[in-house]
Design a protein around this motif. Sequence first.
Motif: not given
Length: 328
Positions: A85-109
Amino acid sequence: MVTYKESGVDKEEGYQTVSKIKNAVSQTYNTHVLNEIGSFGAFYELSGYKNPILVSGTDGVGTKLRIALDSHIYNTVGIDCFAMCANDILCHGAKPLFFLDYLACGKLNSDIAAEIILGIVKACKETGTALIGGETAEMPGMYKTGDYDLAGFCVGVVERNEIIDGSKITEDQAIIGLPSSGFHSNGFSLIRKIFTDINEIYDNKPIYETLLTPTRLYQNDILKIQENFPIFGIAHITGGGLLENVPRIIPEGLCAKIETSKINIPPIMKELQRRGNIKEMEMFGTFNMGVGMCIIVNPENVLDILQLIEGSMFLGSIKHGKEKIALI
């Protein structure tokens, strides 16, 4: 009486995950983050810019995640998720400010989930990015027990007059390739088809260790170059390889002529091509082939940049042409 836990969702395991990552996540915060993890939404104050433009990107890890799960190595794919994600926006000269993640699973450990997210934390800390939110979804019936999926969303900022979009690319400017750390996070469906035994010994270690090498983060490289020289175009070499990604930044009527003999192709990619009897153009249209990012610069700056960024390669020049890329 049936409970939510009996249906396959253990809320307590989710609370344990938050407990295991909370302190590490908070270490990515800066003075712009206005609330703690656990709120319904994340707040980030934007200040210090004259005419800011927000640039966003979202991506996942793809089937590289399958190798991580099968080898029980969970601490690298979070880096991949952030980097894609961060390398993509860097292509336009943008410095990453913040990040969010999504983690999905069948049974959480919670131990596995925490390892994955702590990989994201590591990448965030390296780039000064705040991990300000995310979602962990336990979905029995949708995923098998032991399976996980991972995606991320990154927001960055660039001053309007500093946006890099390829519009200033002109004939005779130079193309420099920044080295990749390996396959990064693309083409793994083909990789897994060829390397069927991830435990085989390659280069004196299980091959999964080579395959799971995290995607390189390019922010520090690009900032180092920008401090000294102008950059007119940046292409992140992801799925589709050089053939599909470089043309995305080339203006009409111009062609990026790239000499493939100047590319330092990683041995693991040559081994994949040999075993699969894969045609060269298929390789260059699927994998980064050792070039994780291409930048377009003034020709007089080439030697200095090559000395500045270890492993960087002078690949060719911009010329007039109908096709936007030509591998020669």
